[in-house]
Design a protein around this motif. Structure first.
Motif, PDB file in Angstrom:
ATOM      1  N   HIS A   2      30.269  38.848  23.768  1.00  0.00           N
ATOM      2  CA  HIS A   2      30.914  39.483  24.909  1.00  0.00           C
ATOM      3  C   HIS A   2      32.106  38.663  25.383  1.00  0.00           C
ATOM      4  O   HIS A   2      32.027  37.439  25.491  1.00  0.00           O
ATOM      5  CB  HIS A   2      29.918  39.643  26.071  1.00  0.00           C
ATOM      6  CG  HIS A   2      28.766  40.524  25.729  1.00  0.00           C
ATOM      7  ND1 HIS A   2      27.469  40.232  26.095  1.00  0.00           N
ATOM      8  CD2 HIS A   2      28.695  41.684  25.035  1.00  0.00           C
ATOM      9  CE1 HIS A   2      26.668  41.174  25.662  1.00  0.00           C
ATOM     10  NE2 HIS A   2      27.384  42.066  25.010  1.00  0.00           N
ATOM     11  N   THR A   3      33.180  39.337  25.667  1.00  0.00           N
ATOM     12  CA  THR A   3      34.342  38.725  26.296  1.00  0.00           C
ATOM     13  C   THR A   3      34.486  39.345  27.678  1.00  0.00           C
ATOM     14  O   THR A   3      34.534  40.577  27.802  1.00  0.00           O
ATOM     15  CB  THR A   3      35.625  38.975  25.476  1.00  0.00           C
ATOM     16  OG1 THR A   3      35.423  38.516  24.135  1.00  0.00           O
ATOM     17  CG2 THR A   3      36.801  38.230  26.096  1.00  0.00           C
ATOM     18  N   VAL A   4      34.524  38.506  28.695  1.00  0.00           N
ATOM     19  CA  VAL A   4      34.496  38.985  30.080  1.00  0.00           C
ATOM     20  C   VAL A   4      35.870  38.796  30.716  1.00  0.00           C
ATOM     21  O   VAL A   4      36.469  37.715  30.624  1.00  0.00           O
ATOM     22  CB  VAL A   4      33.432  38.237  30.905  1.00  0.00           C
ATOM     23  CG1 VAL A   4      33.328  38.837  32.302  1.00  0.00           C
ATOM     24  CG2 VAL A   4      32.090  38.278  30.198  1.00  0.00           C
ATOM     25  N   PHE A   5      36.333  39.839  31.369  1.00  0.00           N
ATOM     26  CA  PHE A   5      37.603  39.811  32.079  1.00  0.00           C
ATOM     27  C   PHE A   5      37.316  40.131  33.544  1.00  0.00           C
ATOM     28  O   PHE A   5      36.821  41.219  33.856  1.00  0.00           O
ATOM     29  CB  PHE A   5      38.579  40.830  31.489  1.00  0.00           C
ATOM     30  CG  PHE A   5      38.845  40.622  30.026  1.00  0.00           C
ATOM     31  CD1 PHE A   5      39.884  39.825  29.594  1.00  0.00           C
ATOM     32  CD2 PHE A   5      38.018  41.226  29.070  1.00  0.00           C
ATOM     33  CE1 PHE A   5      40.127  39.631  28.244  1.00  0.00           C
ATOM     34  CE2 PHE A   5      38.251  41.044  27.723  1.00  0.00           C
ATOM     35  CZ  PHE A   5      39.303  40.238  27.304  1.00  0.00           C
ATOM     36  N   ALA A   6      37.584  39.176  34.428  1.00  0.00           N
ATOM     37  CA  ALA A   6      37.227  39.328  35.842  1.00  0.00           C
ATOM     38  C   ALA A   6      38.478  39.449  36.700  1.00  0.00           C
ATOM     39  O   ALA A   6      39.495  38.779  36.444  1.00  0.00           O
ATOM     40  CB  ALA A   6      36.389  38.134  36.302  1.00  0.00           C
ATOM     41  N   GLN A   7      38.383  40.286  37.718  1.00  0.00           N
ATOM     42  CA  GLN A   7      39.532  40.529  38.597  1.00  0.00           C
ATOM     43  C   GLN A   7      39.053  40.704  40.032  1.00  0.00           C
ATOM     44  O   GLN A   7      38.198  41.543  40.317  1.00  0.00           O
ATOM     45  CB  GLN A   7      40.276  41.793  38.156  1.00  0.00           C
ATOM     46  CG  GLN A   7      41.420  42.216  39.056  1.00  0.00           C
ATOM     47  CD  GLN A   7      42.595  41.267  38.971  1.00  0.00           C
ATOM     48  OE1 GLN A   7      42.934  40.778  37.902  1.00  0.00           O
ATOM     49  NE2 GLN A   7      43.216  40.985  40.099  1.00  0.00           N
ATOM     50  N   ALA A   8      39.573  39.885  40.938  1.00  0.00           N
ATOM     51  CA  ALA A   8      39.282  40.053  42.366  1.00  0.00           C
ATOM     52  C   ALA A   8      40.123  41.191  42.923  1.00  0.00           C
ATOM     53  O   ALA A   8      41.312  41.314  42.615  1.00  0.00           O
ATOM     54  CB  ALA A   8      39.563  38.759  43.125  1.00  0.00           C
ATOM     55  N   CYS A   9      39.507  42.018  43.752  1.00  0.00           N
ATOM     56  CA  CYS A   9      40.191  43.173  44.351  1.00  0.00           C
ATOM     57  C   CYS A   9      39.939  43.171  45.859  1.00  0.00           C
ATOM     58  O   CYS A   9      39.225  44.041  46.384  1.00  0.00           O
ATOM     59  CB  CYS A   9      39.683  44.473  43.731  1.00  0.00           C
ATOM     60  SG  CYS A   9      39.835  44.569  41.926  1.00  0.00           S
ATOM     61  N   PRO A  10      40.470  42.192  46.574  1.00  0.00           N
ATOM     62  CA  PRO A  10      40.096  42.015  47.984  1.00  0.00           C
ATOM     63  C   PRO A  10      40.412  43.201  48.886  1.00  0.00           C
ATOM     64  O   PRO A  10      39.676  43.472  49.838  1.00  0.00           O
ATOM     65  CB  PRO A  10      40.890  40.767  48.401  1.00  0.00           C
ATOM     66  CG  PRO A  10      41.978  40.626  47.389  1.00  0.00           C
ATOM     67  CD  PRO A  10      41.422  41.168  46.120  1.00  0.00           C
ATOM     68  N   ARG A  11      41.464  43.948  48.600  1.00  0.00           N
ATOM     69  CA  ARG A  11      41.835  45.039  49.510  1.00  0.00           C
ATOM     70  C   ARG A  11      40.898  46.232  49.404  1.00  0.00           C
ATOM     71  O   ARG A  11      40.869  47.082  50.301  1.00  0.00           O
ATOM     72  CB  ARG A  11      43.280  45.474  49.250  1.00  0.00           C
ATOM     73  CG  ARG A  11      44.327  44.446  49.676  1.00  0.00           C
ATOM     74  CD  ARG A  11      45.705  45.059  49.732  1.00  0.00           C
ATOM     75  NE  ARG A  11      45.790  46.096  50.750  1.00  0.00           N
ATOM     76  CZ  ARG A  11      46.826  46.938  50.839  1.00  0.00           C
ATOM     77  NH1 ARG A  11      47.818  46.877  49.971  1.00  0.00           N
ATOM     78  NH2 ARG A  11      46.856  47.859  51.797  1.00  0.00           N
TER      79      ARG A  11
END
Length: 282
Positions: A136-145
Motif C-alpha cells: 500500500h502507498t498512502v497519500f494523506a491530505q489535511a483539509c481544515p476548511r
C-alpha cells in the motif's frame, strides 16, 4: 446494563453521522450523544489539549451510565484511544480502525488517499496503519476548511467545490483508487468530494464502518438491548446555545435531532508531563 445507552462523543456535529449509522443498524439501542461544541474544532489544537478535552467528555458519558463509548472523532481517536481503553471499564470503539480495514479490502491498486483534519493527518495514525502492508502507498491530505464548512451548515456551494478541488488535486494526481474520509464531518461533504475525485474512486466513510464495528462488539460481548427495549436518543452539547446546535443539526440531518441540552464537562487533572498516546499501529 444491556438497555443502557451507547455513549457517542465528537468535537461537534460530525459525530451525528455515526449516531445515525448506529441507529440504522441497531434501532433498539439508546444513544447518548455529546458534542463538545464549546471547544470545536479539535483539528488545529495541540494534541495535549485534545486529549484533555476528550477525556473530560468521556468521563461525563461514563458518569451517566453508558454501556459503550464511541469516539466519533478522528482527531480525538488519534490523540487518546489507548488512554480511553485503559481508563474505562466499558468497551471503547473508535473510527479509525474500521475505516482502515475497509480501505485495505477495497483498494485494487494499493494507492490509498486519506483526508482529515490537521491533527489527524499530523498524527500519522492512518499512514501508519495503512502502511503496515508494503503493497500500500498512502497519500494523506489535511483539509481544515471542510470542518468549518460543515459547522457553518454549508455543504454544496460553489466555494465548497472550489476548495475541494484544491485540496484533492494532489490525490487525483497520485491516482488513488480509494479515498478514506478521515473525519466524521466529511460525509456531509461526500457529494462534493466524490464529484471532484470522480466515479472510479471508492469512498470509505468512517461512520458506516464504525457502526458495523459497534454491532459486532455488542453481539460478541452480549450487550445488545433486549427485545422489548424502547430506544431513546439524547443529545448534549457543551456550547452556549442549544438553538445553534439544533439549527445546524436540522440543516444537516433533517428533524432527527429534536432537542439538545447544554452540559458542562468537569475538569480532570492530567499533569503536563503525563504520557501522550503512541501511534496505534494495530
Amino acid at each position: 446494563m444491556n438497555d443502557a445507552p451507547i455513549g457517542i462523543f465528537d468535537s461537534g456535529v460530525g459525530g451525528l453521522t455515526v449516531a445515525r449509522a448506529i441507529s440504522a443498524l441497531l434501532p433498539r439501542e439508546s444513544i447518548l450523544y455529546v458534542g463538545d461544541t464549546a471547544r470545536s474544532p479539535y483539528g488545529p489544537k495541540p494534541i495535549a489539549d485534545v486529549r484533555r478535552y476528550s477525556l473530560e467528555v468521556l468521563d461525563t458519558l461514563v458518569d451517566q451510565g453508558v454501556k459503550m463509548l464511541v469516539i466519533a472523532c478522528n482527531t480525538a481517536s488519534a490523540a487518546m484511544l489507548r488512554d480511553a481503553r485503559e481508563r474505562y471499564d466499558v468497551p471503547v470503539v473508535e473510527v479509525i480502525g474500521p475505516a482502515v480495514r475497509t480501505a485495505i479490502s477495497t483498494t485494487r491498486s494499493g494507492r490509498v488517499g486519506v483526508i482529515g483534519t490537521q491533527g489527524t493527518i499530523g498524527s500519522g495514525v492512518y499512514q501508519d496503519m495503512l502502511g503496515i502492508d508494503a503493497r500500500h502507498t498512502v497519500f494523506a491530505q489535511a483539509c481544515p476548511r471542510f470542518v468549518e464548512f460543515v459547522e457553518d451548515g454549508v455543504t454544496d456551494s460553489p466555494e465548497v467545490l472550489a476548495v475541494a478541488a484544491d485540496y484533492l488535486a494532489p490525490l487525483r494526481e497520485a491516482d488513488v483508487d480509494t479515498l478514506v474520509l478521515g473525519c466524521t464531518h466529511y460525509p456531509f461533504l461526500e457529494g462534493a468530494i466524490s464529484y471532484v475525485m470522480g466515479p472510479d474512486v471508492s469512498i470509505v466513510s468512517s461512520d458506516t464502518e464504525t457502526a458495523k464495528d459497534v454491532f459486532r462488539q455488542l453481539v460478541s460481548l452480549d450487550l445488545l438491548a433486549g427485545p422489548d427495549a424502547e430506544a431513546s436518543h439524547v443529545y448534549e452539547a457543551t456550547g452556549t446555545s442549544a438553538e445553534d446546535f439544533l439549527r445546524l443539526a436540522h440543516r444537516l440531518m433533517g428533524r432527527e435531532v429534536r432537542d439538545v441540552r447544554l452540559v458542562q464537562t468537569g475538569t480532570i487533572d492530567i499533569p503536563a508531563s503525563a504520557r501522550l498516546p503512541e501511534r496505534n499501529t494495530r
